[in-house]
Write a protein that holds these residues in place. Structure first.
Motif, PDB file in Angstrom:
ATOM      1  N   PHE A 132       5.665   0.592 -14.214  1.00 36.15           N
ATOM      2  CA  PHE A 132       6.085   0.165 -12.877  1.00 36.15           C
ATOM      3  C   PHE A 132       4.870   0.083 -11.952  1.00 36.15           C
ATOM      4  CE2 PHE A 132       6.250   4.762 -13.071  1.00 36.15           C
ATOM      5  CZ  PHE A 132       5.806   5.206 -11.827  1.00 36.15           C
ATOM      6  N   VAL A 134       2.513   0.711  -8.598  1.00 36.52           N
ATOM      7  CA  VAL A 134       2.208   1.741  -7.608  1.00 36.52           C
ATOM      8  C   VAL A 134       1.174   1.177  -6.636  1.00 36.52           C
ATOM      9  CG1 VAL A 134       2.702   3.660  -9.166  1.00 36.52           C
ATOM     10  CG2 VAL A 134       0.368   2.742  -9.025  1.00 36.52           C
ATOM     11  N   HIS A 173       1.590   6.069  -4.808  1.00 39.10           N
ATOM     12  CA  HIS A 173       3.041   6.268  -4.747  1.00 39.10           C
ATOM     13  C   HIS A 173       3.731   5.041  -5.327  1.00 39.10           C
ATOM     14  CE1 HIS A 173       3.688   3.571  -1.236  1.00 39.10           C
ATOM     15  NE2 HIS A 173       2.532   4.034  -0.798  1.00 39.10           N
ATOM     16  N   ASP A 174       4.977   5.214  -5.680  1.00 40.95           N
ATOM     17  CA  ASP A 174       5.798   4.148  -6.241  1.00 40.95           C
ATOM     18  C   ASP A 174       5.900   2.995  -5.249  1.00 40.95           C
ATOM     19  OD1 ASP A 174       7.760   2.583  -7.442  1.00 40.95           O
ATOM     20  OD2 ASP A 174       9.286   4.153  -7.462  1.00 40.95           O
ATOM     21  N   GLY A 176       8.225   0.845  -5.311  1.00 43.80           N
ATOM     22  CA  GLY A 176       9.649   0.663  -5.019  1.00 43.80           C
ATOM     23  C   GLY A 176      10.146  -0.752  -5.212  1.00 43.80           C
ATOM     24  N   TYR A 179      11.013  -1.571 -12.258  1.00 43.49           N
ATOM     25  CA  TYR A 179      10.624  -0.686 -13.357  1.00 43.49           C
ATOM     26  C   TYR A 179      10.952  -1.399 -14.665  1.00 43.49           C
ATOM     27  CZ  TYR A 179      11.331   2.566  -9.493  1.00 43.49           C
ATOM     28  OH  TYR A 179      11.312   3.170  -8.263  1.00 43.49           O
ATOM     29  N   TYR A 193       9.073   9.031 -13.620  1.00 50.45           N
ATOM     30  CA  TYR A 193       7.842   9.627 -13.086  1.00 50.45           C
ATOM     31  C   TYR A 193       7.376  10.729 -14.030  1.00 50.45           C
ATOM     32  CZ  TYR A 193       9.537   7.390  -8.787  1.00 50.45           C
ATOM     33  OH  TYR A 193      10.002   6.497  -7.847  1.00 50.45           O
ATOM     34  N   SER A 197       4.922   7.425 -18.829  1.00 50.20           N
ATOM     35  CA  SER A 197       5.007   6.110 -18.190  1.00 50.20           C
ATOM     36  C   SER A 197       3.613   5.575 -17.875  1.00 50.20           C
ATOM     37  CB  SER A 197       5.824   6.191 -16.900  1.00 50.20           C
ATOM     38  OG  SER A 197       7.175   6.510 -17.164  1.00 50.20           O
ATOM     39  N   THR A 199       1.465   2.518 -15.272  1.00 52.43           N
ATOM     40  CA  THR A 199       1.585   1.861 -13.977  1.00 52.43           C
ATOM     41  C   THR A 199       0.586   0.715 -13.857  1.00 52.43           C
ATOM     42  OG1 THR A 199       0.006   3.409 -12.972  1.00 52.43           O
ATOM     43  CG2 THR A 199       2.353   3.965 -12.816  1.00 52.43           C
TER      44      THR A 199
END
Length: 234
Positions: A132, A134, A173-174, A176, A179, A193, A197, A199
């Motif tokens: 995902f 970030v 941070h994510d 948002g 994913y 998290y 995983s 990123t």
């Protein structure tokens, strides 16, 4: 088979109807559907909703709404993992078992097809269960302050009070937005998290949570500014 699942329940309280409220001249959810479609990655783009109006708009924007999300997955406490696991189960029961599933949020107007492609490539190259986007914090989190009702503050990490900013480790941070995950990882309820995983890093100017009216206004200003910049190569 690769599937995008866009969670879009109807019960938003802080920004009523935010999933289909007009953003930059069209329903918010249309931005996510368009990015998924333009990525060329997905065999199916599915919206998981409990709301008939959202379902109608999603279909008009080119997504499928093949089922109604159950009530127990449509309240404030339903997790994205549970919602995606339900969609995977429905697809398996329908004889269309997916391999890679992307949870793509309905309120992600800054997501781009290139982001989706980059994260999928990272998922495959790494063998991880999830990948995902970030982004970095705009200010060193080691200098965070806690503020009480009277307006008084104290440092959460006073040991860093005199440490130079350039000597503090950068944190993320994510974003948002989405994913990517293996279908079985969603079904098994693996945490996202976690060290397993991976990123991809996104610039801060394309990341904005949209949970409050202030968030919405900021996102519209950001979107307007980005629309005036030279188009980045996808």
């Amino acid at each position: 088979m690769k599937v995008a699942v866009i969670p879009a329940r109807g019960g938003s309280k802080r920004i009523p109807r935010k999933n289909i409220r007009p953003f930059a001249g069209r329903p918010m959810i249309s931005h996510s559907i368009e990015a998924a479609r333009d990525s060329g990655l997905f065999d199916r783009i599915i919206v998981s909703t409990d709301d008939a109006a959202i379902a109608d708009v999603a279909r008009e924007c080119g997504a499928e709404v093949p089922f109604v999300r159950p009530a127990d997955l449509s309240d404030d406490h339903a997790t994205s993992i549970a919602v995606i696991a339900h969609a995977v189960g429905w697809l398996r029961d329908a004889g269309a078992a997916p391999h890679d599933v992307c949870c793509l949020y309905a309120t992600a107007p800054f997501v781009r097809p290139a982001d989706l492609r980059a994260a999928l490539a990272m998922l495959h190259d790494s063998g991880a269960p999830f990948c995902f986007p970030v982004t970095t914090f705009a200010f060193p989190i080691q200098r965070a302050l806690a503020r009480d009702a009277a307006g008084a503050v104290h440092m959460l990490h006073p040991e860093y009070e005199i440490t130079r900013s350039q000597d503090l480790a950068e944190h993320v941070h994510d974003a948002g937005q989405f994913y990517w995950g293996r279908a079985q990882a969603w079904v098994d309820g693996l945490p996202i998290y976690a060290p397993h995983s991976r990123t991809i890093l996104m610039p801060r100017h394309r990341v904005q949570d949209i949970d409050t009216p202030d968030d919405w206004q900021r996102a519209e200003l950001m979107h307007r500014a980005l629309s005036q910049m030279p188009t980045e190569e996808e």
